[in-house]
Design an enzyme around this catalytic site. Sequence first.
Site, short mmCIF file in Angstrom:
data_model
loop_
_atom_site.label_atom_id
_atom_site.label_comp_id
_atom_site.label_asym_id
_atom_site.label_seq_id
_atom_site.Cartn_x
_atom_site.Cartn_y
_atom_site.Cartn_z
N ASP A 113 14.79 34.18 15.62
CA ASP A 113 14.31 32.87 16.04
C ASP A 113 14.49 32.72 17.55
OD1 ASP A 113 17.12 32.86 15.28
OD2 ASP A 113 17.14 30.70 15.66
N GLU A 178 19.80 30.98 14.14
CA GLU A 178 20.88 31.15 15.11
C GLU A 178 20.84 30.09 16.20
OE1 GLU A 178 23.05 32.60 18.67
OE2 GLU A 178 20.92 32.07 18.48
#
Length: 440
Positions: A113, A178
């Site tokens: 991400d 994350e």
Amino acid sequence: MTDRDALLRLIDDERSRIVQTLCDLIAFPSVVKADPTTAGPGEADCQRYLQARLERLGMTTDLWEPDGPALLEKYRGRPGAHEGRTFDGRPNLAGRLAGNGAGRSLLLTGHIDVVPPGPPEHWNTDPFVPTVRDGRVHGRGAVDMKGGVACMLMAVEFLREAGLTLKGDVVFATVVDEEIGGMGTLAMVDRGIRADAGILTEPTANRIAPICHGILWGRLIVDGIGGHAELTPNSWDSTGPVDAVQLVRHVLHGIDMLNARWRTDPRKNHPLMALPNQVIVTQLKVGEHPSSIAGRGEIVIDVQYLPHEQDALLTGGHVRREIEAHVAAICQSDPYLRKRPVRVEWILDADCAEVPADHSIVTTMQAATRAAGNDPTLDGFGAHSDMGLPTSLGQTPTVNFGPGDPAYAHQPNEQVPVGDLVACTKALALSLMDWCGVDD
């Protein structure tokens, strides 16, 4: 020519494939959403691309969407467990390349991400159309951290192409979430994905970082009393108005005083960290109308803490209470705030970890990085990384090591040098050889 020499030459000769793999990953707009129940437009596609690459290497793979509510109930109050997470369309990926069982296993992990690119006019290129220019790869995620993910994938590919079979297992894992708290890594560890040691390829400029900061996000709510900005106030503390802008300034000054103390406080410093822990003000919102005295202010803070400051749950509970006590002391110094004290709301607690400098994964990596032409001197990772959960919960001592200057993370015109990618791939490949062992 030795196996090691042949491997390093192969990586040099095929460096363009490392660059192309990174460009492929950047082209997926795997943007993490502020709403954690909504999938980014390219998260699943990016993971499926990686899954196909792993399976071509002969890895067994596991692509799954974690159960956010179940994880929260199981780990409530622990690192990585956050309210409101769902993973529909946001899968994690794991793969395993089995060795012959006679060596140690190594986890290579990272997140796919990325943060939103921000205003397009701040970029010299399209953030999701990767560009190679002046020896650098440009695009969102180039350094944070698809560069590291590309290197760990290519390190395994080059080992296979060099005809080297490892004794120990290679475990490969890429996660989501994350950038908004790390629940993807919690899901990875809960899935039972672990190894004898791990390398998290966050950008460290190819320096080994066996420690990262823990991070607290908090919101300080400062209540004044609104009123007409152009009229004489009735009272400063009862019927008002009381200017929340002035109150916020008072609180900010108190934060500055705390930071000044922390700069020389041994508890807030670490020899591998370039800077002391600080309370960083990241957002301010004060007032309601151009001609009204502000009735409320909100201060969002980002607070760093070190592994030795963790509480029994491995979170920043001690530091949270320290901040709350300091804010209470600030309020005691003002007559109005004594009656209406600032409220502290905690938004996120992202954990930290430290692997001892003499641990065998650290010394193994130092030898490998030296052979790859990198500086083996240890460093600290000043931001938060996901190394804490595999290290503490997963019993997989994990260090940070990856290509690129971390200062480019989250910036427009994010970029990573091709030379860093090549050197990182070499160091990872040699670390795999030395840690897992090579089957003769």
